[in-house]
Design a protein around this motif. Structure first.
Motif, PDB file in Angstrom:
ATOM      1  N   GLN A  85       0.842  -1.188   0.000  1.00  0.00           N
ATOM      2  CA  GLN A  85       0.000   0.000   0.000  1.00  0.00           C
ATOM      3  C   GLN A  85       0.875   1.235   0.000  1.00  0.00           C
TER       4      GLN A  85
ATOM      5  N   GLY B  58      -2.879   4.328   1.989  1.00  0.00           N
ATOM      6  CA  GLY B  58      -3.601   3.080   2.139  1.00  0.00           C
ATOM      7  C   GLY B  58      -4.157   2.522   0.845  1.00  0.00           C
TER       8      GLY B  58
ATOM      9  N   PRO C  83      -3.872   0.413  -2.561  1.00  0.00           N
ATOM     10  CA  PRO C  83      -3.001  -0.662  -3.052  1.00  0.00           C
ATOM     11  C   PRO C  83      -2.134  -0.212  -4.221  1.00  0.00           C
ATOM     12  N   ARG C  84      -0.888  -0.678  -4.248  1.00  0.00           N
ATOM     13  CA  ARG C  84       0.022  -0.368  -5.355  1.00  0.00           C
ATOM     14  C   ARG C  84      -0.205  -1.375  -6.473  1.00  0.00           C
TER      15      ARG C  84
END
Length: 130
Positions: free
Chosen positions: A42, A46, A48-49
């Motif tokens: 993250q 917060g 997500p990558r």
């Protein structure tokens, strides 16, 4: 030359460092061009990558629109789950062809001789104060 330059050059695909950074990340899917998509970890907010590992040269125009939407968090799950099936009239996305032999070149382009048709009588030049 015979030397594999992939560990040292980023423009030919993912480097060794990129592959090491993807350890523990979830493979989400693959598009019809062979690009592979990953998700994991993250960012500080917060969120997500998400990553794409290109099949071939690193060219962002080679990401299809549905996967672009996923990469930029416009849809939450993989495109095959979140989007409806493509319509029969839709054509597949194409990468940007500028600079290649397949690029569009109008009749007046230098590559096509540099000569264009003379203007017909429908053009009237603008004159200040007229």
């Amino acid at each position: 030359m015979g030397l594999n330059l992939n560990p040292f050059t980023w423009w030919n695909g993912a480097t060794f460092g990129t592959w090491m950074g993807l350890r523990g990340k979830a493979r989400v899917g693959e598009d019809n061009l062979g690009n592979v998509y990953y998700e994991g970890g993250q960012d500080p907010n917060g969120i997500p990558r998400r990553w794409v590992i290109y099949s071939g040269s690193n060219d962002a125009s080679r990401v299809p629109p549905e996967w672009f939407s996923w990469l930029h968090h416009q849809i939450d799950s993989a495109p095959d789950q979140a989007l409806p099936a493509p319509k029969s009239w839709e054509i597949p996305a194409e990468p940007n062809l500028t600079g290649s032999q397949l690029a569009y070149r109008p009749s007046g382009a230098l590559e096509k001789g540099g000569h264009r048709a003379r203007a017909t009588g429908d053009y009237e030049a603008w004159t200040p104060g007229a």
